[in-house]
Design an enzyme around this catalytic site. Structure first.
Site, PDB file in Angstrom:
ATOM      1  N   ASP A  51      -0.941  -1.121 -57.342  1.00 52.55           N
ATOM      2  CA  ASP A  51      -1.363  -2.118 -58.012  1.00 52.55           C
ATOM      3  C   ASP A  51      -2.672  -1.803 -58.697  1.00 52.55           C
ATOM      4  O   ASP A  51      -3.568  -1.567 -58.017  1.00 52.55           O
ATOM      5  CB  ASP A  51      -1.338  -3.212 -57.113  1.00 52.55           C
ATOM      6  CG  ASP A  51      -1.428  -4.443 -57.840  1.00 52.55           C
ATOM      7  OD1 ASP A  51      -1.962  -4.849 -58.836  1.00 52.55           O
ATOM      8  OD2 ASP A  51      -0.382  -5.581 -57.400  1.00 52.55           O
ATOM      9  N   SER A 104       0.057  -9.528 -61.859  1.00 52.12           N
ATOM     10  CA  SER A 104       1.092  -8.596 -61.171  1.00 52.12           C
ATOM     11  C   SER A 104       2.448  -9.211 -61.080  1.00 52.12           C
ATOM     12  O   SER A 104       3.437  -8.565 -60.999  1.00 52.12           O
ATOM     13  CB  SER A 104       0.596  -8.220 -59.781  1.00 52.12           C
ATOM     14  OG  SER A 104      -0.528  -7.631 -59.912  1.00 52.12           O
ATOM     15  N   ASP A 161       3.347 -11.482 -51.513  1.00 48.29           N
ATOM     16  CA  ASP A 161       2.316 -11.447 -52.644  1.00 48.29           C
ATOM     17  C   ASP A 161       3.399 -11.113 -53.745  1.00 48.29           C
ATOM     18  O   ASP A 161       4.371 -10.635 -53.865  1.00 48.29           O
ATOM     19  CB  ASP A 161       1.453 -10.295 -52.259  1.00 48.29           C
ATOM     20  CG  ASP A 161       0.206 -10.525 -53.328  1.00 48.29           C
ATOM     21  OD1 ASP A 161       0.174 -11.420 -54.063  1.00 48.29           O
ATOM     22  OD2 ASP A 161      -0.984  -9.650 -53.318  1.00 48.29           O
ATOM     23  N   THR A 163       3.885  -8.704 -55.996  1.00 48.19           N
ATOM     24  CA  THR A 163       4.708  -7.262 -56.596  1.00 48.19           C
ATOM     25  C   THR A 163       5.844  -7.224 -55.474  1.00 48.19           C
ATOM     26  O   THR A 163       6.948  -6.901 -55.928  1.00 48.19           O
ATOM     27  CB  THR A 163       3.842  -6.095 -56.428  1.00 48.19           C
ATOM     28  OG1 THR A 163       2.879  -5.973 -57.262  1.00 48.19           O
ATOM     29  CG2 THR A 163       4.624  -4.734 -56.362  1.00 48.19           C
ATOM     30  N   ARG A 174       3.597 -17.648 -58.323  1.00 50.72           N
ATOM     31  CA  ARG A 174       3.549 -16.774 -57.143  1.00 50.72           C
ATOM     32  C   ARG A 174       2.864 -17.100 -56.057  1.00 50.72           C
ATOM     33  O   ARG A 174       2.971 -16.690 -55.088  1.00 50.72           O
ATOM     34  CB  ARG A 174       2.657 -15.387 -57.696  1.00 50.72           C
ATOM     35  CG  ARG A 174       1.349 -15.996 -58.410  1.00 50.72           C
ATOM     36  CD  ARG A 174       0.516 -14.846 -58.991  1.00 50.72           C
ATOM     37  NE  ARG A 174       0.262 -13.929 -58.149  1.00 50.72           N
ATOM     38  CZ  ARG A 174      -0.418 -12.637 -58.197  1.00 50.72           C
ATOM     39  NH1 ARG A 174      -0.878 -12.384 -59.624  1.00 50.72           N
ATOM     40  NH2 ARG A 174      -0.833 -11.953 -57.181  1.00 50.72           N
ATOM     41  N   GLU A 334       4.518  -0.281 -52.226  1.00 53.54           N
ATOM     42  CA  GLU A 334       3.206  -0.777 -53.093  1.00 53.54           C
ATOM     43  C   GLU A 334       2.076  -0.412 -52.417  1.00 53.54           C
ATOM     44  O   GLU A 334       1.798  -0.739 -51.197  1.00 53.54           O
ATOM     45  CB  GLU A 334       3.334  -2.356 -53.250  1.00 53.54           C
ATOM     46  CG  GLU A 334       2.258  -2.795 -54.242  1.00 53.54           C
ATOM     47  CD  GLU A 334       1.797  -4.251 -53.975  1.00 53.54           C
ATOM     48  OE1 GLU A 334       1.158  -4.657 -55.016  1.00 53.54           O
ATOM     49  OE2 GLU A 334       2.292  -4.956 -53.144  1.00 53.54           O
ATOM     50  N   ASP A 339      -5.798  -2.607 -56.460  1.00 49.28           N
ATOM     51  CA  ASP A 339      -6.039  -3.894 -57.200  1.00 49.28           C
ATOM     52  C   ASP A 339      -7.207  -4.830 -56.512  1.00 49.28           C
ATOM     53  O   ASP A 339      -8.048  -5.368 -57.395  1.00 49.28           O
ATOM     54  CB  ASP A 339      -4.952  -4.505 -57.574  1.00 49.28           C
ATOM     55  CG  ASP A 339      -5.089  -6.088 -58.193  1.00 49.28           C
ATOM     56  OD1 ASP A 339      -5.438  -5.909 -59.491  1.00 49.28           O
ATOM     57  OD2 ASP A 339      -5.222  -6.962 -57.154  1.00 49.28           O
ATOM     58  N   LYS A 340      -6.946  -5.065 -55.545  1.00 48.08           N
ATOM     59  CA  LYS A 340      -7.912  -6.180 -54.986  1.00 48.08           C
ATOM     60  C   LYS A 340      -9.168  -5.525 -54.568  1.00 48.08           C
ATOM     61  O   LYS A 340     -10.217  -6.273 -54.804  1.00 48.08           O
ATOM     62  CB  LYS A 340      -7.072  -6.481 -53.142  1.00 48.08           C
ATOM     63  CG  LYS A 340      -5.867  -7.101 -53.537  1.00 48.08           C
ATOM     64  CD  LYS A 340      -5.321  -7.412 -51.970  1.00 48.08           C
ATOM     65  CE  LYS A 340      -3.809  -7.711 -52.374  1.00 48.08           C
ATOM     66  NZ  LYS A 340      -3.507  -8.688 -53.201  1.00 48.08           N
ATOM     67  N   HIS A 343     -10.854  -5.828 -57.996  1.00 48.30           N
ATOM     68  CA  HIS A 343     -11.359  -6.914 -58.275  1.00 48.30           C
ATOM     69  C   HIS A 343     -12.696  -7.305 -57.586  1.00 48.30           C
ATOM     70  O   HIS A 343     -13.620  -7.901 -58.085  1.00 48.30           O
ATOM     71  CB  HIS A 343     -10.452  -8.055 -57.639  1.00 48.30           C
ATOM     72  CG  HIS A 343      -9.215  -8.487 -58.657  1.00 48.30           C
ATOM     73  ND1 HIS A 343      -9.423  -8.888 -60.089  1.00 48.30           N
ATOM     74  CD2 HIS A 343      -7.828  -8.108 -58.440  1.00 48.30           C
ATOM     75  CE1 HIS A 343      -8.213  -9.107 -60.598  1.00 48.30           C
ATOM     76  NE2 HIS A 343      -7.227  -8.726 -59.593  1.00 48.30           N
ATOM     77  N   ASP A 381       1.410  -1.642 -62.047  1.00 50.09           N
ATOM     78  CA  ASP A 381       1.715  -2.721 -62.905  1.00 50.09           C
ATOM     79  C   ASP A 381       0.770  -3.158 -64.050  1.00 50.09           C
ATOM     80  O   ASP A 381       1.163  -3.694 -64.810  1.00 50.09           O
ATOM     81  CB  ASP A 381       1.543  -3.746 -62.009  1.00 50.09           C
ATOM     82  CG  ASP A 381       0.519  -4.004 -60.980  1.00 50.09           C
ATOM     83  OD1 ASP A 381      -0.392  -3.148 -61.123  1.00 50.09           O
ATOM     84  OD2 ASP A 381       0.705  -4.871 -60.455  1.00 50.09           O
ATOM     85  N   HIS A 382      -0.596  -2.800 -64.031  1.00 51.31           N
ATOM     86  CA  HIS A 382      -1.323  -2.867 -65.196  1.00 51.31           C
ATOM     87  C   HIS A 382      -2.483  -2.150 -64.908  1.00 51.31           C
ATOM     88  O   HIS A 382      -2.811  -1.652 -63.675  1.00 51.31           O
ATOM     89  CB  HIS A 382      -1.838  -4.481 -65.085  1.00 51.31           C
ATOM     90  CG  HIS A 382      -2.384  -5.264 -63.515  1.00 51.31           C
ATOM     91  ND1 HIS A 382      -3.701  -4.533 -63.190  1.00 51.31           N
ATOM     92  CD2 HIS A 382      -1.577  -5.719 -62.558  1.00 51.31           C
ATOM     93  CE1 HIS A 382      -3.745  -5.195 -62.086  1.00 51.31           C
ATOM     94  NE2 HIS A 382      -2.640  -5.819 -61.654  1.00 51.31           N
ATOM     95  N   HIS A 435      -8.337  -7.733 -64.945  1.00 49.48           N
ATOM     96  CA  HIS A 435      -7.408  -6.548 -65.180  1.00 49.48           C
ATOM     97  C   HIS A 435      -7.712  -6.001 -66.644  1.00 49.48           C
ATOM     98  O   HIS A 435      -8.387  -6.958 -67.516  1.00 49.48           O
ATOM     99  CB  HIS A 435      -5.912  -7.036 -65.490  1.00 49.48           C
ATOM    100  CG  HIS A 435      -5.689  -7.597 -63.782  1.00 49.48           C
ATOM    101  ND1 HIS A 435      -4.304  -8.331 -63.811  1.00 49.48           N
ATOM    102  CD2 HIS A 435      -5.914  -7.568 -62.506  1.00 49.48           C
ATOM    103  CE1 HIS A 435      -4.146  -8.408 -62.541  1.00 49.48           C
ATOM    104  NE2 HIS A 435      -5.103  -8.089 -61.707  1.00 49.48           N
TER     105      HIS A 435
END
Length: 468
Positions: A51, A104, A161, A163, A174, A334, A339-340, A343, A381-382, A435
């Site tokens: 992610d 996501s 979550d 994904t 989501r 995953e 990702d987290k 962020h 995913d991104h 992102h």
């Protein structure tokens, strides 16, 4: 190729890394790649999703842990390409405007269903507004189940979550993860004739192996189910009625047997703890050079590699009652907190999760060596915010965002900078970084792997992940 190999060997020796990293025997590698172009279909599919794991995140992990001439396990996958990730904006349809910087949920829904959709949406088509449900779309996991395959869903995030949810859930937003979270999805509760929250749908789908965090979405903390057979019960109680064995520790994970399926492994109340820890990035020149703190995850929480290994052990058995014998399996894994931590502008957390994700890929590669009918696909995913920038810049050349300075395996400084959120002026702590809309890398090995070559889109994965 020979000249490039020689130059890399020289670089490895110059950096004092001992034995150079291996490109592998060129003849054997060519033969292996030729075999994967044979047109055979995959029996088993293992899909790895990092992610937020764009090119910069992969490169930072490679440099920090192994140095400039180092190699990750993912680098052993012979087929590589890029994928576009754009999503849609809500609107009247049938034509929808593109959203170049997706979340996501929409990106996951793309490979899960083969269709573009709007952000926040879980395996439903687009609609006029976020709070207007779209049409439920069949997912790659659901189709695998229909073909008699075993299925697995593994994550370091809450298993509800975005994904992991796209495989076994259909919901407009989501955030509607547990019974108590359904206010924004009121028309999709079971009492209203819907499928219920993501947690409810996860167990209702009877996925064989479910490993991750998010126990608080399934126990009494997550509220009580409204409507249906399990009205007034927790999702844990619903799972028990459906035959799930629930486990909560790494020790219980290690003891699991195929006879225990289906299994629901919930190893944290929320997201699982990061593997590594370190300071949050600071404005401008950033945090003083340092190493990351490893072994941050509590011993009762298993690593992603351990969850992957156990999932493969459990799924590598014929599904009882399936005519025609062993149909194989579909497994998604995953690495969620890359990702987290991006962020949060936490370079050590981000890199540690990337390395842990790469360790899980090594488990799959070992499995694939003795199960060549297995397709492994790895992507993100991104893209995300982190950038490797010059550590020797000063004055007007210094980063405008938040930076951290890490001491790598080469004993050099790796400056990782974050600058997609914050606005003018410093803040007390970095705000959640955005992102980015860049294409993401994709790797593959096994039957059908060549389909990822070139530049493709996330929706193309839908067919690839079915072994078509």
């Amino acid at each position: 190729m020979k000249e490039m190999t020689q130059s890399v060997v020289g670089a490895a020796l110059l950096l004092g890394l001992g034995a150079p990293f291996a490109f592998g025997d060129e003849v054997a590698r060519t033969a292996a790649i030729r075999a994967e172009l044979s047109g055979k279909k995959a029996k088993n599919v293992i899909f790895f999703l990092g992610d937020g794991m764009g090119v910069q995140e992969v490169t930072a992990a490679r440099y920090y842990r192994y140095g400039a001439a180092g190699r990750l396990n993912v680098d052993d996958l012979p087929f590589t390409g890029f994928q576009t990730t754009w999503s849609l904006k809500p609107g009247p349809g049938p034509n929808y405007l593109p959203d170049y910087d997706p979340d996501s949920a929409s990106t996951g829904s793309m490979w899960a269903t083969g269709a573009k959709t709007v952000d926040e949406r879980i395996s439903q088509g687009p609609s006029t507004a976020l709070n207007v449900p779209g049409v439920n779309l069949p997912t790659v996991l659901e189709l695998a189940q229909r073909r008699g395959k075993r299925t697995g869903n593994v994550s370091t995030a809450e298993i509800t979550d975005a994904t992991p949810a796209v495989l076994n859930s259909h919901i407009s937003l989501r955030g509607c993860q547990a019974p108590k979270d359904m206010a924004a999805c009121a028309t999709e509760t079971k009492s209203a004739g819907g499928l219920g929250s993501i947690a409810e749908q996860t167990v209702d789908h009877r996925v064989d192996v479910v490993f991750g965090g998010g126990k608080g979405r399934f126990d009494a903390t997550g509220g009580l189910i409204a409507g249906g057979t399990d009205n007034g019960k927790t999702v844990e109680e619903s799972a028990a009625r459906l035959g799930y064995k629930e486990i909560t520790t790494a020790q219980q994970l290690a003891a699991l047997l195929p006879s225990n399926l289906p299994v629901l492994g919930l190893f944290a109340q929320g997201n699982m703890t990061t593997e590594w820890a370190g300071p949050v990035a600071a404005i401008g020149e950033g945090v003083a050079p340092h190493k990351c703190t490893e072994n941050n995850r509590p011993v009762n929480q298993p690593s992603l590699a351990a969850m992957t290994k156990k999932a493969l052990e459990l799924l590598d058995k014929p599904k009882p009652g399936v005519r025609g014998g062993d149909k194989g399996f579909f497994l998604q894994v995953e690495g969620a907190s890359i990702d987290k931590q991006d962020h949060s502008a936490n370079a050590c957390g981000q890199i540690g999760e990337t390395i842990a994700f790469d360790d899980a890929i090594a488990v799959a590669l070992k499995y694939q060596r003795t199960h060549p009918d297995t397709l492994i696909v790895v992507t993100a995913d991104h893209s995300h915010t982190s950038e490797i920038v010059g550590e020797d810049s000063t004055g007007t050349g210094s980063p405008t965002g938040y930076s951290d300075n890490l001491i790598t395996a080469d004993a050099q400084i790796l400056r990782v900078s974050y600058g997609t959120a914050g606005g003018p002026g410093p803040a007390a702590a970095p705000p959640s970084q955005q992102h980015t809309g860049a294409v993401v890398p994709i790797w593959a090995k096994g039957p059908g792997a060549a389909a990822i070559l070139g530049t493709t889109d996330h929706i193309d994965l839908f067919d690839i992940l079915q072994g078509k």
